[in-house]
Design a protein around this motif. Structure first.
Motif, PDB file in Angstrom:
ATOM      1  N   VAL A 139      16.309 -24.304  26.384  1.00  0.00           N
ATOM      2  CA  VAL A 139      15.290 -24.791  25.804  1.00  0.00           C
ATOM      3  C   VAL A 139      13.904 -23.971  26.022  1.00  0.00           C
ATOM      4  CG1 VAL A 139      13.952 -26.866  25.813  1.00  0.00           C
ATOM      5  CG2 VAL A 139      16.336 -27.223  26.161  1.00  0.00           C
ATOM      6  N   GLY A 140      13.428 -23.818  24.722  1.00  0.00           N
ATOM      7  CA  GLY A 140      12.122 -22.975  24.578  1.00  0.00           C
ATOM      8  C   GLY A 140      12.291 -21.545  24.255  1.00  0.00           C
ATOM      9  N   SER A 141      13.374 -20.872  24.560  1.00  0.00           N
ATOM     10  CA  SER A 141      13.694 -19.479  24.477  1.00  0.00           C
ATOM     11  C   SER A 141      13.705 -19.151  22.913  1.00  0.00           C
ATOM     12  CB  SER A 141      14.995 -19.204  25.050  1.00  0.00           C
ATOM     13  OG  SER A 141      16.004 -19.649  24.514  1.00  0.00           O
ATOM     14  N   ALA A 142      13.267 -17.898  22.880  1.00  0.00           N
ATOM     15  CA  ALA A 142      13.316 -17.222  21.713  1.00  0.00           C
ATOM     16  C   ALA A 142      14.511 -17.198  20.891  1.00  0.00           C
ATOM     17  CB  ALA A 142      12.573 -15.874  21.679  1.00  0.00           C
ATOM     18  N   ALA A 143      15.607 -16.911  21.866  1.00  0.00           N
ATOM     19  CA  ALA A 143      16.882 -16.845  21.294  1.00  0.00           C
ATOM     20  C   ALA A 143      17.375 -18.303  20.821  1.00  0.00           C
ATOM     21  CB  ALA A 143      17.995 -16.356  22.316  1.00  0.00           C
ATOM     22  N   ARG A 144      17.331 -19.295  21.440  1.00  0.00           N
ATOM     23  CA  ARG A 144      17.416 -20.475  21.102  1.00  0.00           C
ATOM     24  C   ARG A 144      16.813 -20.591  19.629  1.00  0.00           C
ATOM     25  NH1 ARG A 144      19.193 -25.722  23.475  1.00  0.00           N
ATOM     26  NH2 ARG A 144      18.201 -27.628  22.391  1.00  0.00           N
ATOM     27  N   ALA A 145      15.446 -20.545  19.589  1.00  0.00           N
ATOM     28  CA  ALA A 145      14.729 -20.823  18.389  1.00  0.00           C
ATOM     29  C   ALA A 145      15.306 -19.870  17.053  1.00  0.00           C
ATOM     30  CB  ALA A 145      13.171 -20.156  18.346  1.00  0.00           C
ATOM     31  N   THR A 146      15.842 -18.489  17.083  1.00  0.00           N
ATOM     32  CA  THR A 146      16.619 -17.808  16.422  1.00  0.00           C
ATOM     33  C   THR A 146      17.946 -18.758  16.035  1.00  0.00           C
ATOM     34  OG1 THR A 146      15.587 -15.738  17.104  1.00  0.00           O
ATOM     35  CG2 THR A 146      17.564 -15.576  15.877  1.00  0.00           C
ATOM     36  N   ALA A 147      18.532 -18.868  16.913  1.00  0.00           N
ATOM     37  CA  ALA A 147      19.858 -19.697  16.719  1.00  0.00           C
ATOM     38  C   ALA A 147      19.721 -20.931  15.902  1.00  0.00           C
ATOM     39  CB  ALA A 147      20.626 -19.882  17.957  1.00  0.00           C
ATOM     40  N   LEU A 148      18.648 -21.826  16.033  1.00  0.00           N
ATOM     41  CA  LEU A 148      18.331 -22.908  15.389  1.00  0.00           C
ATOM     42  C   LEU A 148      18.120 -22.676  13.869  1.00  0.00           C
ATOM     43  CD1 LEU A 148      16.111 -24.990  18.066  1.00  0.00           C
ATOM     44  CD2 LEU A 148      18.788 -25.574  17.229  1.00  0.00           C
ATOM     45  N   VAL A 149      17.460 -21.724  13.513  1.00  0.00           N
ATOM     46  CA  VAL A 149      17.319 -21.213  12.253  1.00  0.00           C
ATOM     47  C   VAL A 149      18.558 -20.825  11.390  1.00  0.00           C
ATOM     48  CG1 VAL A 149      16.276 -19.491  10.725  1.00  0.00           C
ATOM     49  CG2 VAL A 149      14.867 -20.370  12.561  1.00  0.00           C
ATOM     50  N   GLU A 150      19.585 -20.200  12.100  1.00  0.00           N
ATOM     51  CA  GLU A 150      20.769 -19.898  11.830  1.00  0.00           C
ATOM     52  C   GLU A 150      21.795 -21.127  11.487  1.00  0.00           C
ATOM     53  OE1 GLU A 150      21.908 -16.894  10.900  1.00  0.00           O
ATOM     54  OE2 GLU A 150      19.845 -16.385  11.214  1.00  0.00           O
ATOM     55  N   MET A 151      21.568 -22.124  12.551  1.00  0.00           N
ATOM     56  CA  MET A 151      22.089 -23.321  12.275  1.00  0.00           C
ATOM     57  C   MET A 151      21.727 -23.953  11.137  1.00  0.00           C
ATOM     58  SD  MET A 151      21.745 -26.807  14.607  1.00  0.00           S
ATOM     59  CE  MET A 151      19.994 -27.031  13.735  1.00  0.00           C
ATOM     60  N   LYS A 152      20.583 -23.958  10.805  1.00  0.00           N
ATOM     61  CA  LYS A 152      19.993 -24.732   9.587  1.00  0.00           C
ATOM     62  C   LYS A 152      20.455 -24.265   8.294  1.00  0.00           C
ATOM     63  CE  LYS A 152      17.814 -27.737   9.696  1.00  0.00           C
ATOM     64  NZ  LYS A 152      18.302 -29.048   9.448  1.00  0.00           N
ATOM     65  N   ARG A 153      20.506 -22.839   8.325  1.00  0.00           N
ATOM     66  CA  ARG A 153      21.047 -22.209   7.007  1.00  0.00           C
ATOM     67  C   ARG A 153      22.383 -22.408   6.963  1.00  0.00           C
ATOM     68  NH1 ARG A 153      18.134 -16.351   8.824  1.00  0.00           N
ATOM     69  NH2 ARG A 153      16.115 -16.888   7.789  1.00  0.00           N
ATOM     70  N   ALA A 154      23.347 -22.428   7.917  1.00  0.00           N
ATOM     71  CA  ALA A 154      24.422 -22.925   7.681  1.00  0.00           C
ATOM     72  C   ALA A 154      24.768 -24.467   7.326  1.00  0.00           C
ATOM     73  CB  ALA A 154      25.528 -22.806   8.865  1.00  0.00           C
ATOM     74  N   GLU A 155      23.812 -25.305   7.759  1.00  0.00           N
ATOM     75  CA  GLU A 155      23.712 -26.756   7.105  1.00  0.00           C
ATOM     76  C   GLU A 155      23.232 -26.838   5.551  1.00  0.00           C
ATOM     77  OE1 GLU A 155      21.140 -28.983   9.535  1.00  0.00           O
ATOM     78  OE2 GLU A 155      22.362 -29.179  11.285  1.00  0.00           O
TER      79      GLU A 155
END
Length: 276
Positions: A144-160
């Motif tokens: 939680v709070g990591s740059a890697a997580r933030a990047t992954a959340l953007v990829e998740m949103k693009r897939a959605e």
């Protein structure tokens, strides 16, 4: 019926992207989908959720599905001249609508809002959970709070977004009124009901994934202590698992809204809905 409403933002530094309204015979919950990417809308998801809730409520003398269809059209018209409504990431939301008239409760649910009917029947469309499932799981595993997580959340949103409002994907209220055709609808005689709740997915966490209670317990808590008490229990569970390890999730704390409609049988022959 009597309607009680509570809503809380997921954090103090972000606007609440849930919205709930009620008036004579109608209750509406709108749960805006977090953007994470450029929406090409100057207003934002919170504005969209609040406006859509009001526009659905104000579509008079029609079924919940038709109110949803009209609300989507009206909200789109409000920002068509300033925003790119053709953008795939334009603001969108899950919606739950109930209407009471002529001794019947009618409902429409579009997306992962949960409608709880006396604790025995739950209506919710969870297809959004299938969109970007792998990306969501990958993001939830990161700190939680990591740059890697933030990047992954953007990829998740693009897939959605790629699966939004198309066959084989999931359906949500955005700019096309035809999305309302995919809402889950039904009607129940008021004589068969005592309590009905509408929950955004942030409030539904009390049951899944937190397991604090079951659906019948949700209604009992709402009736005994009010919607704020349910949201307080959800917040306490979120704060106790601030690193999202016990319950892996992409949002440590989510916007949460709970609406309770009660005294349905007692007022079967009345169409008044007193909101507080």
């Amino acid at each position: 019926m009597r309607v009680r409403i509570a809503t809380r933002p997921g954090s103090a530094d972000r606007p609440n992207e849930d919205h709930a309204v009620a008036d004579t015979g109608t209750a509406v919950v709108v749960d805006g989908l977090t953007a994470r990417t450029e929406t090409h809308c100057v207003h934002g998801v919170a504005w969209f959720a609040a406006q859509l809730a009001r526009d659905v409520r104000d579509a008079r003398d029609v079924t919940p599905r038709d109110a949803l269809r009209a609300g989507i059209a009206r909200t789109a018209a409000r920002h068509a001249g300033t925003c790119d409504l053709e953008a795939r990431a334009t603001p969108c939301a899950a919606v739950g609508v109930v209407r009471v008239a002529d001794g019947v409760l009618r409902y429409a649910v579009l997306g992962d809002v949960s409608l709880v009917l006396d604790g025995e029947h739950v209506v919710s469309d969870q297809r959004v959970a299938e969109a970007g499932r792998e990306e969501r799981a990958a993001a939830a595993r990161l700190p939680v709070g990591s740059a890697a997580r933030a990047t992954a959340l953007v990829e998740m949103k693009r897939a959605e977004i790629a699966q939004r409002n198309r066959p084989g994907g999931y359906w949500t209220a955005a700019t096309d009124p035809a999305a309302a055709d995919h809402a889950l609808t039904g009607e129940v005689p008021l004589r068969e009901l005592t309590r009905v709740a509408i929950l955004s997915d942030g409030a539904a966490r009390a049951v899944d994934p937190f397991g604090l209670t079951d659906w019948a317990g949700v209604l009992d808590l709402l009736a005994a202590d009010g919607p704020d008490a349910l949201l307080a229990r959800v917040r306490a569970a979120e704060h106790a698992d601030a690193d999202a390890r016990r319950w892996p999730r992409t949002k440590v704390s989510d916007d949460a809204t709970a609406v309770l409609c009660e005294h349905l049988r007692r007022n079967e022959d009345e169409d008044a809905c007193a909101s507080r």
